[in-house]
Design a protein around this motif. Structure first.
Motif, PDB file in Angstrom:
ATOM      1  N   ARG B  23      47.240  35.639  10.121  1.00  0.00           N
ATOM      2  CA  ARG B  23      46.389  36.827  10.234  1.00  0.00           C
ATOM      3  C   ARG B  23      45.008  36.537   9.644  1.00  0.00           C
ATOM      4  NH1 ARG B  23      49.130  41.606  11.246  1.00  0.00           N
ATOM      5  NH2 ARG B  23      47.762  42.915   9.998  1.00  0.00           N
ATOM      6  N   ILE B  24      43.990  36.817  10.421  1.00  0.00           N
ATOM      7  CA  ILE B  24      42.623  36.588   9.948  1.00  0.00           C
ATOM      8  C   ILE B  24      41.769  37.833  10.197  1.00  0.00           C
ATOM      9  CG2 ILE B  24      42.048  35.379  12.132  1.00  0.00           C
ATOM     10  CD1 ILE B  24      39.964  33.761  10.419  1.00  0.00           C
ATOM     11  N   VAL B  25      41.049  38.248   9.174  1.00  0.00           N
ATOM     12  CA  VAL B  25      40.103  39.355   9.309  1.00  0.00           C
ATOM     13  C   VAL B  25      38.734  38.755   9.629  1.00  0.00           C
ATOM     14  CG1 VAL B  25      38.857  41.174   8.079  1.00  0.00           C
ATOM     15  CG2 VAL B  25      41.333  40.911   7.754  1.00  0.00           C
ATOM     16  N   LEU B  26      38.088  39.238  10.681  1.00  0.00           N
ATOM     17  CA  LEU B  26      36.729  38.810  11.004  1.00  0.00           C
ATOM     18  C   LEU B  26      35.790  39.990  10.801  1.00  0.00           C
ATOM     19  CD1 LEU B  26      37.129  36.632  14.251  1.00  0.00           C
ATOM     20  CD2 LEU B  26      36.950  35.892  11.872  1.00  0.00           C
ATOM     21  N   PHE B  50      46.320  33.332  17.064  1.00  0.00           N
ATOM     22  CA  PHE B  50      46.104  34.018  15.785  1.00  0.00           C
ATOM     23  C   PHE B  50      46.148  35.531  15.975  1.00  0.00           C
ATOM     24  CE2 PHE B  50      44.454  29.872  15.057  1.00  0.00           C
ATOM     25  CZ  PHE B  50      44.522  29.637  13.698  1.00  0.00           C
ATOM     26  N   HIS B  51      46.466  36.235  14.916  1.00  0.00           N
ATOM     27  CA  HIS B  51      46.316  37.687  14.920  1.00  0.00           C
ATOM     28  C   HIS B  51      44.977  37.992  14.251  1.00  0.00           C
ATOM     29  CE1 HIS B  51      50.766  38.918  15.592  1.00  0.00           C
ATOM     30  NE2 HIS B  51      50.284  38.143  16.540  1.00  0.00           N
ATOM     31  N   VAL B  52      44.051  38.431  15.062  1.00  0.00           N
ATOM     32  CA  VAL B  52      42.685  38.631  14.601  1.00  0.00           C
ATOM     33  C   VAL B  52      42.454  40.120  14.356  1.00  0.00           C
ATOM     34  CG1 VAL B  52      40.253  38.355  15.172  1.00  0.00           C
ATOM     35  CG2 VAL B  52      41.916  36.672  15.989  1.00  0.00           C
ATOM     36  N   ILE B  53      42.127  40.467  13.134  1.00  0.00           N
ATOM     37  CA  ILE B  53      41.776  41.852  12.839  1.00  0.00           C
ATOM     38  C   ILE B  53      40.266  41.942  12.833  1.00  0.00           C
ATOM     39  CG2 ILE B  53      41.910  43.732  11.164  1.00  0.00           C
ATOM     40  CD1 ILE B  53      44.502  41.259  10.630  1.00  0.00           C
ATOM     41  N   TYR B  54      39.733  42.599  13.838  1.00  0.00           N
ATOM     42  CA  TYR B  54      38.288  42.639  13.993  1.00  0.00           C
ATOM     43  C   TYR B  54      37.734  43.856  13.251  1.00  0.00           C
ATOM     44  CZ  TYR B  54      33.677  42.681  16.057  1.00  0.00           C
ATOM     45  OH  TYR B  54      32.325  42.676  16.220  1.00  0.00           O
ATOM     46  N   ALA B  55      37.024  43.612  12.175  1.00  0.00           N
ATOM     47  CA  ALA B  55      36.536  44.723  11.351  1.00  0.00           C
ATOM     48  C   ALA B  55      35.139  45.167  11.755  1.00  0.00           C
ATOM     49  CB  ALA B  55      36.547  44.333   9.872  1.00  0.00           C
ATOM     50  N   GLY B  56      34.457  44.342  12.514  1.00  0.00           N
ATOM     51  CA  GLY B  56      33.200  44.783  13.117  1.00  0.00           C
ATOM     52  C   GLY B  56      31.974  44.716  12.227  1.00  0.00           C
ATOM     53  N   LEU B  57      30.970  45.433  12.668  1.00  0.00           N
ATOM     54  CA  LEU B  57      29.625  45.380  12.080  1.00  0.00           C
ATOM     55  C   LEU B  57      29.477  46.218  10.808  1.00  0.00           C
ATOM     56  CD1 LEU B  57      27.577  45.959  15.358  1.00  0.00           C
ATOM     57  CD2 LEU B  57      27.548  43.868  14.005  1.00  0.00           C
ATOM     58  N   TRP B  58      28.435  45.902  10.060  1.00  0.00           N
ATOM     59  CA  TRP B  58      27.934  46.734   8.974  1.00  0.00           C
ATOM     60  C   TRP B  58      28.974  47.018   7.893  1.00  0.00           C
ATOM     61  CZ3 TRP B  58      26.781  49.858  13.768  1.00  0.00           C
ATOM     62  CH2 TRP B  58      25.686  49.289  14.445  1.00  0.00           C
ATOM     63  N   GLN B  59      29.812  46.031   7.611  1.00  0.00           N
ATOM     64  CA  GLN B  59      30.790  46.214   6.554  1.00  0.00           C
ATOM     65  C   GLN B  59      30.127  45.936   5.204  1.00  0.00           C
ATOM     66  OE1 GLN B  59      34.224  47.102   7.207  1.00  0.00           O
ATOM     67  NE2 GLN B  59      33.076  47.650   9.038  1.00  0.00           N
ATOM     68  N   THR B  60      30.704  46.534   4.176  1.00  0.00           N
ATOM     69  CA  THR B  60      30.270  46.210   2.822  1.00  0.00           C
ATOM     70  C   THR B  60      31.263  45.199   2.237  1.00  0.00           C
ATOM     71  OG1 THR B  60      31.613  47.943   1.836  1.00  0.00           O
ATOM     72  CG2 THR B  60      29.366  48.546   2.482  1.00  0.00           C
ATOM     73  N   VAL B  68      41.106  43.207   3.925  1.00  0.00           N
ATOM     74  CA  VAL B  68      41.925  42.008   3.706  1.00  0.00           C
ATOM     75  C   VAL B  68      43.205  42.372   2.957  1.00  0.00           C
ATOM     76  CG1 VAL B  68      42.038  39.828   2.437  1.00  0.00           C
ATOM     77  CG2 VAL B  68      40.013  40.377   3.795  1.00  0.00           C
ATOM     78  N   ALA B  69      43.082  43.244   1.963  1.00  0.00           N
ATOM     79  CA  ALA B  69      44.246  43.636   1.159  1.00  0.00           C
ATOM     80  C   ALA B  69      45.250  44.418   1.999  1.00  0.00           C
ATOM     81  CB  ALA B  69      43.796  44.462  -0.041  1.00  0.00           C
ATOM     82  N   ASP B  70      44.763  45.424   2.708  1.00  0.00           N
ATOM     83  CA  ASP B  70      45.682  46.286   3.451  1.00  0.00           C
ATOM     84  C   ASP B  70      46.274  45.590   4.669  1.00  0.00           C
ATOM     85  OD1 ASP B  70      45.141  48.154   1.585  1.00  0.00           O
ATOM     86  OD2 ASP B  70      44.204  49.631   2.907  1.00  0.00           O
ATOM     87  N   GLU B  71      45.543  44.614   5.195  1.00  0.00           N
ATOM     88  CA  GLU B  71      46.058  43.894   6.365  1.00  0.00           C
ATOM     89  C   GLU B  71      46.901  42.691   5.976  1.00  0.00           C
ATOM     90  OE1 GLU B  71      45.934  44.895   9.342  1.00  0.00           O
ATOM     91  OE2 GLU B  71      44.296  46.336   9.465  1.00  0.00           O
TER      92      GLU B  71
END
Lengths: 321, 152
Positions: B23-26, B50-60, B68-71
């Motif tokens: 699992r990877i967060v992008l 891969f399992h890609v978790i796409y978190a998208g734009l403008w993240q802090t 990352v923690a919850d996923e």
């Protein structure tokens, strides 16, 4: 990850309200690992709530379903805001499809939801869902139970969005909300069997768009035929933030109707028993083969086989110590 | 997109089915709207199993660490083309450690001046991938280093 010490430690951390233990246990459950220990953990949490919130009767499990692009993630994002405003905690299991060829998945639901890093009362987990029956992942019931045991009052399941025939959610959710949108097909599309039969509530989403009136009228005609059970139809616009409070209110009403929850609880228990029974049988290993042979050759009766499996079920529950 | 799909070597199916998916967060952090590259990487990693978790734009940095923690992710991939990497990446690494997530590997992509690469690696970034990196290179790196190494 498979050793007993580790899972014990995880369960202890979970009981101490460690969010990362919850996260890890959800992963294990989704992979079908350590199922017995996790079941035992949520069973114990149900029987002995650790704080006032846990096990409270006001827990809700809501499924949000509908075709791809109808706005499920966006609506879930809006619901999170409304529910938090009302003071309820909320967890989301957001499902997206997994490739049958590579096993890969692009999970793109959560980026439409508000990110509230400072708010411990919101939890969002993305789940890859292999194709096949029901468009919800295996062991999702256990993941829901984990989230509830952790104290989340609302659990929202966002389905893959296969649209038709997505009926497996019925067993997991108290309330199934079906989203439709304007310009999504003629009225025969709505007549097809499957999803409409399991929906408890139909939302005409994107109600700010032209054509919403027409879709609403078509659906009202369809669900209000004589002899059909009555299904509320609501108009919601996530874009304009309209109809959201009303939606939450309707979900509350439906979830509290004892008929629905009693029958779905029964269905869930039935599924659980079936699963545990088969699992116990498979855990018999070599003994299972002997049973099969004996049964096939007529040396063992059905009842004798059942008794063996039941004995196995009783002895395999993890001890409390 | 077509190129991405064809440049990833098909893996043996048995390997994919036997191992739990990585699992990877992008995510993109900060005020940076260039999301073409990260979407191509997301697609390429998806096609590589891969399992890609796409978190998208403008993240802090905070929201990325929460994701990352919850996923329960094994990896975090940050794409930065705004020039703010020396501010944002250390902050993410710090927050990951603070959250007890030092086991999560961090990779960085985007426009990173060569002179900054050693600094990022020293801070705990596992690898920096510049423009033009072939997707299989990222795939091989992640496969070779999973379960995720310590980020520190």
């Amino acid at each position: 990850m498979g050793n007993r010490q580790e899972i014990r430690e995880l369960c202890q951390r979970f009981a101490a309200h460690d969010r990362q233990a919850l996260s890890r246990l959800l992963t294990l459950a989704s992979r079908g690992e350590q199922l017995e220990e996790i079941r035992h953990l949520v069973g114990a949490a149900r029987a002995a709530p650790l704080d006032g919130q846990r096990g409270s009767p006001s827990r809700r499990v809501v499924a949000i379903t509908g075709s791809p692009g109808v706005g499920k993630s966006t609506l879930v994002g809006r619901l999170i805001e409304v529910l938090r405003h009302q003071g309820s905690s909320v967890a989301v299991l957001a499902c997206d499809p997994q490739s049958p060829l590579t096993g890969g998945a692009l999970l793109g639901d959560r980026f439409r939801m508000p990110s509230r890093p400072e708010d411990p009362q919101v939890f969002i987990r993305s789940l890859a869902t292999p194709g096949g029956r029901g468009a919800i992942p295996e062991h999702i019931d256990l993941m829901v139970a984990l989230l509830q045991a952790f104290g989340f009052a609302w659990v929202i399941l966002e389905t893959v969005g296969a649209g038709q025939g997505e009926t497996a959610v019925r067993h997991v959710a108290d309330v199934v909300v079906l989203l439709v949108q304007p310009e999504a097909g003629d009225d025969i599309q709505w007549e097809k069997a499957g999803l409409f039969e399991v929906a408890d509530l139909i939302v005409v989403h994107k109600a700010d768009l032209p054509g919403a009136d027409k879709v609403e009228a078509q659906i009202r005609t369809l669900v209000n035929l004589p002899g059909c059970r009555e299904v509320p139809v609501l108009r919601v616009s996530s874009h304009q933030k309209e109809g959201l409070e009303e939606l939450v209110k309707q979900i509350e009403i439906l979830a509290s109707q004892s008929r629905t929850s009693a029958s779905s609880a029964k269905a869930r228990l039935r599924d659980l028993l079936r699963e545990r029974f088969v699992q116990a049988f498979e855990q018999l290993g070599g003994q299972a083969e002997e049973l099969v042979r004996g049964w096939e050759e007529g040396r063992l009766s059905d009842e004798e086989v059942f008794a063996e499996v039941i004995e196995r079920m009783a002895s395999s529950s993890p001890s409390a110590n | 997109m077509y190129l991405v799909a064809t440049t990833v070597p098909p893996s043996g199916e048995s390997e994919i089915m036997d191992k739990p998916p990585v699992r990877i967060v992008l995510a993109k952090i900060g005020l940076d709207g260039h999301d073409r590259g990260i979407k191509v990487v997301a697609r390429g990693l998806r096609d590589a199993g891969f399992h890609v978790i796409y978190a998208g734009l403008w993240q802090t940095p905070e929201s990325v660490v929460r994701t990352v923690a919850d996923e329960d992710a094994d990896w975090l991939g940050l794409s930065i083309l705004s020039g703010a990497h020396m501010t944002l990446v250390p902050r993410v690494l710090h927050l990951l450690r603070q959250a007890g997530l030092e086991h999560v590997g961090v990779i960085v992509g985007g426009i990173i001046p060569e002179s900054d690469v050693p600094k990022l690696l020293e801070l705990g970034v596992a690898r920096v991938f510049g423009p033009g990196t072939p997707i299989p290179e990222i795939v091989e790196f992640l496969r070779g280093r999973t379960p995720a190494p310590s980020a520190s």
